[in-house]
Design an enzyme around this catalytic site. Structure first.
Site, PDB file in Angstrom:
ATOM      1  N   HIS A  99      42.702  45.627  39.443  1.00 22.45           N
ATOM      2  CA  HIS A  99      43.299  46.974  39.428  1.00 22.45           C
ATOM      3  C   HIS A  99      43.326  47.475  40.869  1.00 22.45           C
ATOM      4  O   HIS A  99      42.448  47.115  41.656  1.00 22.45           O
ATOM      5  CB  HIS A  99      42.442  48.002  38.682  1.00 22.45           C
ATOM      6  CG  HIS A  99      42.146  47.729  37.254  1.00 22.45           C
ATOM      7  ND1 HIS A  99      41.155  46.898  36.837  1.00 22.45           N
ATOM      8  CD2 HIS A  99      42.678  48.261  36.127  1.00 22.45           C
ATOM      9  CE1 HIS A  99      41.097  46.898  35.511  1.00 22.45           C
ATOM     10  NE2 HIS A  99      42.002  47.713  35.051  1.00 22.45           N
ATOM     11  N   ASP A 102      39.994  48.737  41.997  1.00 26.63           N
ATOM     12  CA  ASP A 102      38.909  47.757  42.186  1.00 26.63           C
ATOM     13  C   ASP A 102      38.822  47.288  43.626  1.00 26.63           C
ATOM     14  O   ASP A 102      37.756  46.961  44.119  1.00 26.63           O
ATOM     15  CB  ASP A 102      39.165  46.462  41.379  1.00 26.63           C
ATOM     16  CG  ASP A 102      39.347  46.687  39.909  1.00 26.63           C
ATOM     17  OD1 ASP A 102      38.786  47.659  39.389  1.00 26.63           O
ATOM     18  OD2 ASP A 102      40.059  45.868  39.284  1.00 26.63           O
TER      19      ASP A 102
HETATM   20  C1  XUL Z   1      39.522  47.596  29.189  1.00 24.49           C
HETATM   21  C2  XUL Z   1      40.302  46.422  29.629  1.00 24.49           C
HETATM   22  C3  XUL Z   1      40.945  46.529  30.982  1.00 24.49           C
HETATM   23  C4  XUL Z   1      42.264  45.857  31.074  1.00 24.49           C
HETATM   24  C5  XUL Z   1      42.972  46.074  32.381  1.00 24.49           C
HETATM   25  O1  XUL Z   1      38.969  47.464  27.935  1.00 24.49           O
HETATM   26  O2  XUL Z   1      40.355  45.417  28.975  1.00 24.49           O
HETATM   27  O3  XUL Z   1      40.053  46.027  31.903  1.00 24.49           O
HETATM   28  O4  XUL Z   1      42.143  44.473  30.887  1.00 24.49           O
HETATM   29  O5  XUL Z   1      43.181  47.404  32.651  1.00 24.49           O
END
Ligand code: XUL
Ligand code: CO
Length: 435
Positions: A99, A102
């Site tokens: 993300h 992150d």
């Molecule tokens: C949350 C989840 C996230 C997604 C990406 O439960 O799975 O980490 O994979 O936003």
């Protein structure tokens, strides 16, 4: 090189008899299974957020991990990037996922935040010239900051929608520039806490508009990867719109987007929705929207999305059976959306989690491939549906029979079907020969 993983050597395949602390015992990346290497089937990825951004907190206590990159500055983010690529190299994995939040600290403004993300992405690009690890997918964190507490695309305030658009535009472009093979949208707070303050239809129209804009921008910049929605029924929102695969497909179909978007199926999310992982894979495979997978498991007693590393080869074999039957993961892969427990504070624990998880995936893959190659299982299930291959079965499905036709035939021929065994125990025993 940092000294974070000092004393830890690159992990190699050593076979099931290996007594080394860190070795692949089943994951032999170059071994061919059904004509493709294990790595080509699994396409494993490390998730930046769980391994490097998560600090080990729980609702009763904060950080348990002590990492040199925990801190608010770009300098911290650079150390994090160095250590991340060191882990990718030690594990010898082909992919990672992130993300925006992150990898780089949030700034005072959207422009500053996006600049920070770009700054780290440039470092990634340089590292990717020498590392074999590529980007499986990128995504935007549209759920942590308080501005998103009532959703991003589904927020009652169009300015929040616009802010989210500004974030997604940047991560989508960065993902494209880094050669990312997918872009994921997980609707963390795209849902509601109480219907008392929520207009569902309005919010779903907004979500569809947002998704359409993402698809249009992806085309405009020449992104040829897959756009994926990741279903989850709840948590953090009490109710999330992208509840499960079937719900997501209904949404896509309603707004005419079913050819543009596939799904990223997470094991723990399937479980929270009251499904098995293989159920979600089978539904997506049947609909032609299986895109990618987030590998993990939930604790069966806790009822939470605990994001643990996979550890059940039998379940993984049933999942892989569905993936292989659907023709594989294509541009997708297996992203370890999994974190080591908060007491697992040593650098080596990060390797144990991934190595064990990959060995479980390899065992599942091998089991499913053996089951398919043997053919008994498919034969038994095909025999169960054999009637539909007959003349009448085909005519019914082709729309050549009416309700009245069938009623007349049953009466005329005196049809009175005898129930047949579903053979569940026999089928379980066949499967267990191979896992
Ligand atoms: C949350 C989840 C996230 C997604 C990406 O439960 O799975 O980490 O994979 O936003
Ligand atoms: Co996930």
């Amino acid at each position: 090189m940092t000294d974070f993983f000092k004393g830890i050597s690159p992990v190699k395949f050593e076979g099931p008899q290996s007594t080394s602390e860190l070795a692949y015992r089943h994951y032999n990346k170059d071994e061919k299974i059904l004509g493709k290497t294990m790595e080509e089937h699994i396409r494993p990825a490390v998730a930046y957020w769980h391994s490097f951004a998560w600090e080990g907190g729980d609702p009763f206590g904060g950080r348990t991990f002590d990492r040199p990159w925990f801190g608010p500055s770009m300098e911290h983010a650079k150390i994090k990037a160095d250590v991340a690529f060191e882990l990718f190299d030690l594990l010898d994995v082909p992919f990672f996922c992130f993300h925006d939040r992150d990898i780089a600290p949030e700034g005072e403004t959207l422009a500053e935040s996006n600049r920070n993300v770009r700054g780290i992405a440039e470092i990634f690009a340089r590292k990717m010239e020498t590392s074999r690890t590529k980007l499986l997918w990128g995504t935007a964190n549209l759920f942590s900051n308080r501005r998103f507490m009532s959703g991003a695309a589904t927020n009652p305030d169009p300015d929040v929608f616009a802010y989210a658009a500004g974030q997604v535009k940047n991560v989508l472009e960065v993902t494209h520039e880094l050669g990312g093979q997918n872009y994921v949208l997980w609707g963390g707070r795209e849902g509601y806490e109480t219907l008392l303050n929520t207009k569902i239809k309005q919010e779903q129209d907004q979500a569809a508009r947002f998704l359409t804009m993402v698809i249009e921008h992806a085309k405009k910049i020449g992104f040829t990867g897959q756009i994926l929605i990741e279903p989850k029924p709840q948590e953090p929102a009490k109710h999330q719109y992208d509840y499960d695969v079937a719900t997501v497909y209904g949404f896509l179909k309603t707004y005419g987007l079913e050819k543009e978007v596939k799904v990223n199926i997470e094991v723990g999310h399937a479980f929270l929705a009251g499904h098995s992982f293989e159920h979600e894979l089978a539904v997506a495979g049947g609909l032609g929207i299986l895109g990618s997978v987030d590998a993990n498991r939930n604790d069966l007693q806790s009822g939470w999305d605990t994001d643990q590393f996979p550890n059940n080869p039998g379940e993984m074999a049933l999942a892989f059976y569905q993936i292989l039957k659907a023709g594989g993961l294509g541009k997708g892969g297996f992203n370890f959306d999994a974190k080591v427990r908060r007491q697992s504070i040593d650098p080596a624990d990060l390797l144990h989690g991934h190595v064990g998880g990959l060995d479980i995936l390899a065992r599942g893959l091998k089991g499913a491939a053996a089951l398919i190659e043997d053919g008994t299982y498919d034969k038994v299930v095909d025999a169960r549906y054999a009637g539909w291959q007959g003349e009448e079965g085909k005519a019914i499905l082709a729309g050549k029979r009416t309700l009245a036709d069938l009623a007349a035939r049953v009466e005329k021929e005196g049809i009175n079907p005898e129930p047949k065994s579903g053979q569940q125990e026999y089928l379980e025993n066949i499967v267990n020969r191979f896992v």
